[in-house]
Enzyme design. Structure first.
Site, short mmCIF file in Angstrom:
data_model
loop_
_atom_site.label_atom_id
_atom_site.label_comp_id
_atom_site.label_asym_id
_atom_site.label_seq_id
_atom_site.Cartn_x
_atom_site.Cartn_y
_atom_site.Cartn_z
N LYS A 12 -4.43 52.81 -54.26
CA LYS A 12 -4.92 51.48 -53.88
C LYS A 12 -4.51 50.39 -54.87
O LYS A 12 -4.17 49.28 -54.48
CB LYS A 12 -6.45 51.53 -53.74
CG LYS A 12 -7.04 50.19 -53.32
CD LYS A 12 -8.38 50.32 -52.64
CE LYS A 12 -8.89 48.92 -52.30
NZ LYS A 12 -9.88 48.93 -51.22
N GLU A 15 -6.59 61.20 -37.00
CA GLU A 15 -5.30 61.10 -37.68
C GLU A 15 -4.29 62.12 -37.17
O GLU A 15 -3.08 61.90 -37.24
CB GLU A 15 -5.46 61.25 -39.20
CG GLU A 15 -6.12 60.05 -39.87
CD GLU A 15 -7.64 60.14 -39.89
OE1 GLU A 15 -8.20 61.04 -39.23
OE2 GLU A 15 -8.27 59.31 -40.58
N PHE A 29 -14.24 59.48 -54.76
CA PHE A 29 -14.58 59.48 -53.34
C PHE A 29 -13.30 59.42 -52.49
O PHE A 29 -12.44 58.59 -52.73
CB PHE A 29 -15.48 58.29 -53.01
CG PHE A 29 -15.81 58.18 -51.55
CD1 PHE A 29 -16.56 59.16 -50.91
CD2 PHE A 29 -15.34 57.12 -50.80
CE1 PHE A 29 -16.84 59.08 -49.56
CE2 PHE A 29 -15.62 57.03 -49.44
CZ PHE A 29 -16.37 58.00 -48.82
N GLN A 30 -13.21 60.29 -51.53
CA GLN A 30 -12.05 60.40 -50.64
C GLN A 30 -10.74 60.61 -51.41
O GLN A 30 -9.69 60.13 -51.01
CB GLN A 30 -11.94 59.19 -49.70
CG GLN A 30 -13.08 59.17 -48.68
CD GLN A 30 -12.86 58.21 -47.52
OE1 GLN A 30 -12.20 57.19 -47.66
NE2 GLN A 30 -13.43 58.53 -46.37
N MET A 81 -2.46 82.29 -22.97
CA MET A 81 -1.45 83.13 -23.60
C MET A 81 -2.11 84.24 -24.42
O MET A 81 -1.65 85.38 -24.43
CB MET A 81 -0.51 82.29 -24.48
CG MET A 81 0.68 83.06 -25.01
SD MET A 81 1.68 83.80 -23.71
CE MET A 81 2.91 82.51 -23.45
#
Lengths: 161, 564
Positions: B162, B50, B112-113, B478
């Site tokens: 959802k 993602e 969940f999630q 760097m």
């Protein structure tokens, strides 16, 4: 220097966290915070007291205005305004001290809202000085508990200099 | 007719003229994916992580000026976008992030999630929403796009439970948006502009310091006109590169920690600093109290909070940069007293050009090992500013900024504010999707490229022909440079032991790989790579301990540069 900010916000979930998160995330300081609905549906008014130099206050005001849910921000500090805070104080008031506490209640025109055998709960409304004074006076009796609303303030209708 | 939330969402995206969505599906957003094939105009690019999706949407937005769109599921899908959201927020990039959420009755149950992405993202979005009623969806999406692209642009997140995506309603698509609490101030104040015209008459050593705001406002033309007609030299921040033609004699190069000698000296000596769409970041100012010490400061920015945040300003102008510069042009045209501006500033320009001649950007060439600066110079020589260049973060980014030149806005895409390693490659994918026929090159380091290397699969699967040039020095260069200069060469945790074979890695993904070890081969291999049809990795083995110069040590004044 202490500043009183009047912040008109859209009354929607999360608006308080947006404002508070702004202060904590940028290291600004909140001394008191009061929120409640206004006469207009969908709008709430927050009164925030904070402190900092002019630069910091300027940033706070600008950052608040930048929040999408903030409608209006007014710094009341340099305006004529009325400022009040309400405090509930539960103070020890046993035999000897009771009369003295009640005398202070009288002088400060506050109310006794709950009475117990050895304590009184007082309701005091006033500006910061009045509240500081009475808290100071009651300290020697022993303050058991104290709850403050934080400052609320409104701009005066007449702005005279 | 009744539609589900998922359908309404897609219809809204269609109405916003979205043509690319970078996303990754999951349980909470299956309904959206279920209806996606009915909208062929909404081309979906399946990423491999993602973070790749949000950076690609960001790269798309930077390259086009339009709103980038990213679609992910709830929980880890949402949290994986946070770095990319913060990246877009710091650089004021318009992106709309659509995250799935567990059904509303489960919110707060540690389902969940489930994650409170509205809470998590709050400090790094311009605004965000949790949709609680399907009837609100259409106007929320409209507002989200409006907020993302107007005023000071930024990321806007919409969290979609959802059950809202499945609920049905007869949608009402708003045509326009008015918000009482959001009205960006765009028109410049005429009186302030007149003051600037007056200061221009009084000053002797004016300097434009331009930033990303010039690009997001589309003000390049106005900036270029003013600079050329008045003869005022221009320096810019990393974010502002491309707003002013890099081959113009008035161009000084970037300023700041790794800015050019001429740019930093000019800041040190200017008596009128014209800051446009820049925000006086610490990497630009160095020690704030010695920044432009002799100058009156004019600051034009659309965001009032940027003004007087870090430095005091003599003439603040809250306005859209393009409208403000246009207004300033009008003021100057009306100002009859001064007719030959360039002549007025010529001595100053000569001084600035002396600084340029005395200390140009330089490095010591070597055939082997190859010098990274040489590779960037070659890329520029081959593309002549026609390519879109993205970068990762660190030395590769600074060399790309210093040794390439940019002639047009939106051709240099880099994570300036947040400094996000792993940004360049997915951003290049987003830019390439927007401009399929352009050459898009990610100038990378061997450390950064590994942070989102999985997007090779995305590039290969959609045949997105991004060219990655890895300046491979085997170090997190760097940080190693700082360790060398300020930490007694204690190279703790900066050596990239066991780097993969990037050529084989490209091939394993089905892309093309090249390796170059000698300077003499660089041009030829780059030509082959740029001509190759699909995605390519060019692994350039460069000098291991090359440093980026000039360098202003953190907290020092800009004029105290380490030159070699």
């Amino acid at each position: 220097m202490r500043h009183v900010l009047s912040v008109l916000v859209e009354n929607e979930p999360g608006v308080l966290s947006r404002v508070v998160g702004l202060f904590s995330g940028r290291g600004f300081n909140i001394e008191t915070l009061n929120v409640g609905p206004t006469q207009e549906e969908g709008l709430s008014l927050m009164t925030i007291t904070t402190s900092g130099d002019e630069g910091i206050i300027e940033q706070i005001v600008k950052q608040l205005r930048k929040l999408v849910t903030v409608v209006k921000v007014v710094d009341l500090t340099h305006l004529h305004s009325v400022e009040r805070e309400m405090v509930l104080i539960k103070v020890n008031a046993e035999d000897a001290g009771r009369a003295e506490v009640l005398r202070i209640v009288d002088i400060f025109r506050c109310k006794v809202v709950d009475v117990g055998h050895d304590a009184l709960t007082l309701e005091i409304t006033g500006d910061q000085n009045k509240i500081k004074a009475i808290v100071n006076l009651l300290q020697r009796f022993g303050i058991k508990e104290l709850a403050r609303t934080g400052t609320v303030a409104l701009r005066r209708s007449m702005q005279m200099d | 007719m009744e539609q589900t939330g998922a359908q309404i969402l897609l219809e809204c995206l269609f109405r916003e003229n979205v043509d690319a969505i970078f996303g990754f599906p999951g349980g909470a957003v299956i309904d959206i994916y279920h209806h996606l094939p009915s909208y062929p105009a909404l081309r979906h690019y399946l990423v491999r992580h993602e973070q790749g999706a949000i950076h690609a949407a960001d790269g798309y937005a930077r390259a086009t000026g339009r709103v980038g769109v990213c679609l992910v599921t709830s929980g880890p899908g949402a949290t994986n976008t946070v770095t990319g959201i913060a990246t877009a927020y710091m650089d004021s990039i318009p992106v709309v992030i659509l995250t799935g959420q567990v059904p509303t009755p489960l919110i707060g149950n540690d389902a969940f999630q489930e994650v409170d992405i509205v809470g998590i993202s709050r400090p790094c979005v311009k605004h965000n929403y949790l949709v609680k009623d399907v009837r609100d969806l259409a106007w929320i999406i409209k507002q989200a796009f409006y907020l993302a692209r107007t005023g000071r642009p930024g990321p806007v997140l919409v969290d979609l439970p959802k059950d809202i995506l499945q609920a049905k309603t007869v949608p009402n698509y708003p045509e326009s948006i008015t918000m009482r609490s959001y009205n960006p101030h765009l028109e410049p104040n005429r009186r302030q502009l007149r003051k600037v015209a007056g200061l221009l008459q009084d000053c002797k050593r004016p300097l434009f310091y331009s930033g990303g705001g010039v690009i997001s406002a589309g003000a390049s033309e106005e900036l270029t006109w003013l600079s050329r007609n008045l003869g005022i030299p221009v320096t810019s921040t990393l974010m502002g590169l491309g707003a002013f033609p890099g081959d113009d004699p008035l161009w000084l190069g970037m300023l700041g920690m790794h800015g050019t000698y001429a740019a930093n000296m000019a800041v040190g000596h200017t008596d009128l600093l014209l800051a446009v769409g820049a925000r006086f970041d610490d990497r630009v100012t160095g020690k704030v109290s010695s920044f432009a010490p002799a100058a009156k400061v004019v600051h034009i920015d659309v965001d009032p909070t940027s003004i007087r945040k870090n430095v005091n300003v003599d003439v603040p102008i809250v306005a859209d940069c393009r409208l403000a510069l246009k207004g300033l042009r009008d003021e100057i045209m009306a100002c009859a007293e001064e007719t030959d501006w360039p002549a007025k500033y010529r001595p100053w320009l000569e001084q600035v050009q002396t600084w340029q001649r005395d200390h140009p950007l330089q490095y010591v060439f070597s055939e082997e090992p190859i010098k990274p600066q040489f590779v960037v110079e070659k890329i520029y020589a081959l593309t002549k500013g026609e390519a879109i260049i993205t970068t990762e973060v660190g030395q590769n980014q600074m060399w790309a900024a210093q040794f390439s030149r940019f002639h047009r806005p939106r051709t240099f895409l880099t994570s300036g504010g947040l400094g996000t390693m792993g940004y360049g490659f997915p951003a290049a994918i987003g830019a390439q999707v927007a401009f399929p026929d352009k050459l898009v090159i990610d100038i990378a380091g061997d450390g950064s490229i590994q942070m989102n290397i999985q997007e090779m699969a995305t590039a290969v699967s959609y045949n997105i022909p991004v060219k990655i040039v890895i300046l491979n020095n085997g170090y997190l260069g760097m940080v190693r440079q700082w360790q060398e200069l300020f930490y007694n060469k204690n190279y703790c945790a900066t050596c990239m032991h066991a780097n993969p074979d990037f050529v084989k890695l490209a091939e394993a993904y089905g892309a093309t790989g090249f390796r170059v070890t000698r300077a003499g081969d660089v041009e030829d291999i780059l030509k082959q790579a740029f001509a190759a049809p699909g995605p390519v990795i060019v692994d350039v083995i460069v000098a291991q301990e090359e440093n980026v110069y000039p360098m202003v040590p953190a907290g020092a004044a800009l004029t105290d540069m380490l030159l070699v």
